[in-house]
Write an enzyme that holds these catalytic residues in place. Structure first.
Site, PDB file in Angstrom:
ATOM      1  N   HIS A   1       6.235 -56.835  -2.279  1.00  0.00           N
ATOM      2  CA  HIS A   1       5.501 -57.388  -3.404  1.00  0.00           C
ATOM      3  C   HIS A   1       4.987 -58.800  -3.153  1.00  0.00           C
ATOM      4  O   HIS A   1       4.219 -59.331  -3.973  1.00  0.00           O
ATOM      5  CB  HIS A   1       6.370 -57.361  -4.670  1.00  0.00           C
ATOM      6  CG  HIS A   1       5.595 -57.035  -5.901  1.00  0.00           C
ATOM      7  ND1 HIS A   1       6.174 -56.534  -7.053  1.00  0.00           N
ATOM      8  CD2 HIS A   1       4.277 -57.128  -6.193  1.00  0.00           C
ATOM      9  CE1 HIS A   1       5.248 -56.338  -7.976  1.00  0.00           C
ATOM     10  NE2 HIS A   1       4.088 -56.696  -7.484  1.00  0.00           N
TER      11      HIS A   1
ATOM     12  N   HIS B   1      12.135 -55.916 -11.321  1.00  0.00           N
ATOM     13  CA  HIS B   1      12.545 -57.286 -10.997  1.00  0.00           C
ATOM     14  C   HIS B   1      11.527 -58.285 -11.533  1.00  0.00           C
ATOM     15  O   HIS B   1      10.333 -57.978 -11.644  1.00  0.00           O
ATOM     16  CB  HIS B   1      12.670 -57.445  -9.482  1.00  0.00           C
ATOM     17  CG  HIS B   1      13.550 -56.415  -8.847  1.00  0.00           C
ATOM     18  ND1 HIS B   1      13.067 -55.203  -8.390  1.00  0.00           N
ATOM     19  CD2 HIS B   1      14.884 -56.397  -8.620  1.00  0.00           C
ATOM     20  CE1 HIS B   1      14.066 -54.488  -7.903  1.00  0.00           C
ATOM     21  NE2 HIS B   1      15.183 -55.198  -8.022  1.00  0.00           N
TER      22      HIS B   1
ATOM     23  N   ASP C   1      10.678 -61.254 -10.087  1.00  0.00           N
ATOM     24  CA  ASP C   1       9.923 -61.931  -9.028  1.00  0.00           C
ATOM     25  C   ASP C   1       9.565 -63.359  -9.434  1.00  0.00           C
ATOM     26  O   ASP C   1       8.467 -63.852  -9.171  1.00  0.00           O
ATOM     27  CB  ASP C   1       8.658 -61.138  -8.671  1.00  0.00           C
ATOM     28  CG  ASP C   1       8.984 -59.765  -8.099  1.00  0.00           C
ATOM     29  OD1 ASP C   1      10.152 -59.531  -7.749  1.00  0.00           O
ATOM     30  OD2 ASP C   1       8.074 -58.923  -8.027  1.00  0.00           O
TER      31      ASP C   1
ATOM     32  N   GLU D   1       5.804 -51.573  -2.514  1.00  0.00           N
ATOM     33  CA  GLU D   1       7.223 -51.284  -2.272  1.00  0.00           C
ATOM     34  C   GLU D   1       7.533 -49.800  -2.029  1.00  0.00           C
ATOM     35  O   GLU D   1       8.657 -49.351  -2.253  1.00  0.00           O
ATOM     36  CB  GLU D   1       8.098 -51.820  -3.419  1.00  0.00           C
ATOM     37  CG  GLU D   1       8.032 -53.335  -3.602  1.00  0.00           C
ATOM     38  CD  GLU D   1       8.814 -54.131  -2.556  1.00  0.00           C
ATOM     39  OE1 GLU D   1       9.506 -53.512  -1.727  1.00  0.00           O
ATOM     40  OE2 GLU D   1       8.722 -55.377  -2.590  1.00  0.00           O
TER      41      GLU D   1
END
Length: 304
Positions: free
Chosen positions: A104, A128, A130, A276
């Site tokens: 990512h 997530h 990030d 991903e």
């Protein structure tokens, strides 16, 4: 969708611990992405892959930030700058960039290219946040810092390759959170970024959450970037991802979210990416095939 698309591969795995996501673009192409989009009447051309050095040829400490740690930062900067140029070229040609990851961290390049000449909203479907910086990250992995980098947080402030001045945190929305680090969560709560956890999704329903995300991302902006991390889906649906987390969206929820994105955004969709996908961890390319399906839903495919 009546606008042409240009596909780019970003076979990057320097931003993550697990190897394998560098093969994601090839897996998604192999799963029939171009044929699927062309079946919808979309003019789809492939712009090829941005060059990415292998970990064995790269010093993970090169480009080390003034505080904290960000592994392979110099190489990530180089890749993202080239990707940003490619993406900006597609936008200038009137095409919608569709970027295939890769981890990512490539979103830093995608957003940087699209936001050069416009105010851009961002919808980030991900387990997530990030939102770590080099000072808060427990791992040093840049794929966990992408939104923070785009917003110029911490040591990314003023960075000409990472910070995207055209992106306001009030127009950034993360959907599907269920794995957030402690300091990262505290920073996210204090920011103007909107975050919807899977608890919010359970309580309100993904269609309502997605519609609100679109309202936030389009408020005063010139377009919206949609970033889909395949770990947004539950691992039972998408087993081949870099960092799977139980409790994600179902197969039908994923399609519903992408269909709403397509219907509600329309011409406001500036760019999109799918990241991903890790074929090494996958089951007969199931996750890449699902990525193709979701890309098609996000670009206009309907049941009827």
């Amino acid at each position: 969708m009546d606008r042409p698309v240009r596909v780019f591969g970003a076979p990057m795995d320097l931003g993550a611990d697990r190897r394998g996501v560098d093969m994601g673009p090839s897996a998604i192409r192999y799963a029939g992405l171009t044929a699927e989009l062309e079946s919808l009447g979309i003019d789809c051309e492939d712009g090829g892959d941005v060059a990415v050095p292998s970990p064995s040829q790269t010093d993970p400490e090169s480009g080390r930030p003034p505080e904290g740690r960000a592994k392979y930062l110099a190489a990530t900067e180089n890749v993202c700058q080239r990707l940003a140029d490619d993406v900006a070229g597609a936008v200038a040609d009137g095409r919608v960039p569709l970027v295939l990851g890769g981890d990512h961290s490539i979103a830093i390049g995608t957003v940087g290219g699209v936001a050069r000449d416009r105010d851009l909203g961002v919808i980030w479907f991900d387990a997530h946040a990030d939102f770590n910086t080099p000072a808060t990250t427990p791992s040093g992995n840049v794929h966990g810092m992408s939104i923070a980098a785009i917003l110029g947080r911490g040591s990314f402030a003023g960075s000409d390759w990472a910070e995207a001045p055209g992106v306001d945190p009030e127009n950034v929305v993360v959907v599907g959170l269920r794995d957030v680090d402690g300091a990262e969560g505290a920073a996210l709560r204090e920011s103007d970024v909107t975050a919807f956890t899977m608890t919010d999704v359970d309580q309100r329903g993904l269609p309502n959450v997605t519609r609100e995300a679109i309202e936030i991302a389009t408020d005063g902006t010139d377009g919206v970037h949609v970033s889909l991390d395949m770990d947004f889906l539950d691992p039972t649906e998408a087993p081949g991802v870099g960092t799977p987390v139980r409790g994600g969206a179902s197969y039908r929820e994923g399609h519903t979210a992408m269909e709403i994105v397509s219907r509600k955004l329309g011409s406001d969709l500036a760019s999109t990416e799918i990241v991903e996908v890790n074929p090494i961890l996958d089951d007969h390319n199931r996750t890449a095939e699902l990525a193709v399906e979701l890309a098609a839903s996000g670009l206009g495919k309907r049941i009827l």
